[in-house]
Design a protein around this motif. Structure first.
Motif, mmCIF file in Angstrom:
data_model
loop_
_atom_site.group_PDB
_atom_site.id
_atom_site.type_symbol
_atom_site.label_atom_id
_atom_site.label_comp_id
_atom_site.label_asym_id
_atom_site.label_seq_id
_atom_site.Cartn_x
_atom_site.Cartn_y
_atom_site.Cartn_z
ATOM 1 N N MET A 1 5.510 11.054 12.179
ATOM 2 C CA MET A 1 5.288 9.628 12.172
ATOM 3 C C MET A 1 6.555 8.862 12.538
ATOM 4 S SD MET A 1 2.762 8.610 9.112
ATOM 5 C CE MET A 1 1.874 9.917 8.357
ATOM 6 N N LEU A 2 7.715 9.372 12.081
ATOM 7 C CA LEU A 2 8.969 8.717 12.453
ATOM 8 C C LEU A 2 9.201 8.810 13.956
ATOM 9 C CD1 LEU A 2 11.325 9.890 9.556
ATOM 10 C CD2 LEU A 2 10.555 7.563 9.996
ATOM 11 N N GLU A 3 8.997 10.026 14.502
ATOM 12 C CA GLU A 3 9.216 10.224 15.937
ATOM 13 C C GLU A 3 8.256 9.395 16.778
ATOM 14 O OE1 GLU A 3 8.517 13.292 14.157
ATOM 15 O OE2 GLU A 3 10.608 13.774 13.777
ATOM 16 N N GLU A 4 7.070 9.148 16.261
ATOM 17 C CA GLU A 4 6.059 8.376 16.990
ATOM 18 C C GLU A 4 6.281 6.869 16.860
ATOM 19 O OE1 GLU A 4 2.408 9.722 15.293
ATOM 20 O OE2 GLU A 4 2.640 11.741 16.078
ATOM 21 N N GLY A 5 7.241 6.477 16.050
ATOM 22 C CA GLY A 5 7.528 5.059 15.872
ATOM 23 C C GLY A 5 6.557 4.324 14.949
ATOM 24 N N LYS A 6 5.759 5.074 14.211
ATOM 25 C CA LYS A 6 4.798 4.452 13.302
ATOM 26 C C LYS A 6 5.439 4.019 11.990
ATOM 27 C CE LYS A 6 0.805 6.973 15.055
ATOM 28 N NZ LYS A 6 -0.257 7.922 14.724
ATOM 29 N N VAL A 7 6.599 4.592 11.711
ATOM 30 C CA VAL A 7 7.285 4.302 10.454
ATOM 31 C C VAL A 7 8.763 4.067 10.726
ATOM 32 C CG1 VAL A 7 7.937 5.234 8.196
ATOM 33 C CG2 VAL A 7 5.703 5.762 9.141
ATOM 34 N N ASP A 8 9.321 3.072 10.089
ATOM 35 C CA ASP A 8 10.762 2.819 10.110
ATOM 36 C C ASP A 8 11.269 3.199 8.723
ATOM 37 O OD1 ASP A 8 13.337 1.816 9.954
ATOM 38 O OD2 ASP A 8 12.824 -0.147 10.774
ATOM 39 N N SER A 9 12.099 4.215 8.638
ATOM 40 C CA SER A 9 12.536 4.722 7.340
ATOM 41 C C SER A 9 13.355 3.716 6.538
ATOM 42 C CB SER A 9 13.315 6.029 7.505
ATOM 43 O OG SER A 9 14.457 5.823 8.303
ATOM 44 N N ASP A 10 13.878 2.681 7.189
ATOM 45 C CA ASP A 10 14.665 1.671 6.473
ATOM 46 C C ASP A 10 13.852 0.427 6.119
ATOM 47 O OD1 ASP A 10 17.112 3.113 6.352
ATOM 48 O OD2 ASP A 10 17.339 2.763 8.502
ATOM 49 N N ARG A 11 12.556 0.487 6.328
ATOM 50 C CA ARG A 11 11.676 -0.628 5.975
ATOM 51 C C ARG A 11 11.095 -0.399 4.584
ATOM 52 N NH1 ARG A 11 7.830 -3.499 10.342
ATOM 53 N NH2 ARG A 11 8.255 -5.539 9.483
ATOM 54 N N PRO A 12 10.903 -1.445 3.793
ATOM 55 C CA PRO A 12 10.307 -1.274 2.463
ATOM 56 C C PRO A 12 8.925 -0.619 2.539
ATOM 57 C CG PRO A 12 11.259 -3.454 2.663
ATOM 58 C CD PRO A 12 11.297 -2.835 4.045
ATOM 59 N N PHE A 13 8.655 0.275 1.603
ATOM 60 C CA PHE A 13 7.377 1.004 1.607
ATOM 61 C C PHE A 13 6.191 0.068 1.463
ATOM 62 C CE2 PHE A 13 7.860 0.593 -2.940
ATOM 63 C CZ PHE A 13 6.571 0.623 -3.453
ATOM 64 N N VAL A 14 6.358 -1.047 0.763
ATOM 65 C CA VAL A 14 5.236 -1.961 0.544
ATOM 66 C C VAL A 14 4.726 -2.559 1.852
ATOM 67 C CG1 VAL A 14 5.806 -2.499 -1.858
ATOM 68 C CG2 VAL A 14 6.765 -3.893 -0.021
ATOM 69 N N TYR B 1 6.620 10.825 -4.302
ATOM 70 C CA TYR B 1 5.591 11.536 -3.531
ATOM 71 C C TYR B 1 4.267 10.785 -3.520
ATOM 72 C CZ TYR B 1 8.546 15.642 -3.042
ATOM 73 O OH TYR B 1 9.555 16.502 -2.710
ATOM 74 N N ARG B 2 3.890 10.240 -4.651
ATOM 75 C CA ARG B 2 2.618 9.515 -4.711
ATOM 76 C C ARG B 2 2.654 8.277 -3.826
ATOM 77 N NH1 ARG B 2 -1.412 11.760 -8.052
ATOM 78 N NH2 ARG B 2 -2.602 10.202 -6.946
ATOM 79 N N LEU B 3 3.779 7.548 -3.857
ATOM 80 C CA LEU B 3 3.899 6.339 -3.033
ATOM 81 C C LEU B 3 3.966 6.710 -1.541
ATOM 82 C CD1 LEU B 3 6.327 4.267 -5.260
ATOM 83 C CD2 LEU B 3 3.858 3.955 -4.977
ATOM 84 N N LEU B 4 4.706 7.759 -1.200
ATOM 85 C CA LEU B 4 4.747 8.208 0.201
ATOM 86 C C LEU B 4 3.376 8.677 0.657
ATOM 87 C CD1 LEU B 4 8.116 10.142 0.299
ATOM 88 C CD2 LEU B 4 7.530 8.124 1.665
ATOM 89 N N GLY B 5 2.657 9.352 -0.210
ATOM 90 C CA GLY B 5 1.307 9.786 0.130
ATOM 91 C C GLY B 5 0.406 8.613 0.464
ATOM 92 N N ARG B 6 0.538 7.531 -0.284
ATOM 93 C CA ARG B 6 -0.280 6.333 -0.030
ATOM 94 C C ARG B 6 0.122 5.695 1.296
ATOM 95 N NH1 ARG B 6 -5.104 4.937 -1.508
ATOM 96 N NH2 ARG B 6 -4.910 3.755 -3.374
ATOM 97 N N VAL B 7 1.420 5.677 1.601
ATOM 98 C CA VAL B 7 1.879 5.151 2.885
ATOM 99 C C VAL B 7 1.259 5.956 4.021
ATOM 100 C CG1 VAL B 7 3.900 4.922 4.402
ATOM 101 C CG2 VAL B 7 4.028 4.146 2.026
ATOM 102 N N ILE B 8 1.290 7.279 3.909
ATOM 103 C CA ILE B 8 0.719 8.147 4.938
ATOM 104 C C ILE B 8 -0.776 7.863 5.098
ATOM 105 C CG2 ILE B 8 0.144 10.556 5.492
ATOM 106 C CD1 ILE B 8 2.898 11.242 4.150
#
Length: 116
Positions: A1-14, A106-113
């Motif tokens: 997802m990072l490589e595809e540009g769908k997620v910016d790791s420095d952006r708030p998860f919310v 993990y639970r919060l990352l799972g919800r983001v995914i």
């Protein structure tokens, strides 16, 4: 997802949880709500500052866990959010020089995914 540009790791998860998601006072330490400061990178590196909703079951501020009484039960995402909120944070996001493992991340990352 990072490589595809769908997620910016420095952006708030919310940011990734949709406009209908409500997470006020999820990460509160010393009376300051830092929920909006917790980034994907914080969650992935275990430097979010969240307490572990499962590990700290005996230290919850406002919520009694049935598991503490030896009763096993299923928890949906809303239950997890309530437990995270009841425990509070252990440190400000990114403030620790080392990782503080927590199932909460993990639970919060799972919800983001799921949302992406």
């Amino acid at each position: 997802m990072l490589e595809e540009g769908k997620v910016d790791s420095d952006r708030p998860f919310v940011h990734y949880l949709g406009t209908g998601a409500s997470f006020p006072e999820l990460h509160v330490k010393d009376g300051v709500d830092r929920t909006g400061e917790v980034t994907i990178r914080h969650l992935m590196s275990h430097r979010s500052g969240f307490g572990d909703y499962f590990f700290y079951k005996m230290h919850a501020r406002r919520l009694r866990h049935t598991i503490a009484d030896g009763i096993d039960s299923a928890w949906n995402f809303e239950d997890i959010i309530q437990r995270i909120r009841s425990h509070g944070a252990v440190i400000a996001p990114g403030a620790s020089k080392r990782a503080i493992y927590t199932d909460t991340n993990y639970r919060l990352l799972g919800r983001v995914i799921e949302q992406i």
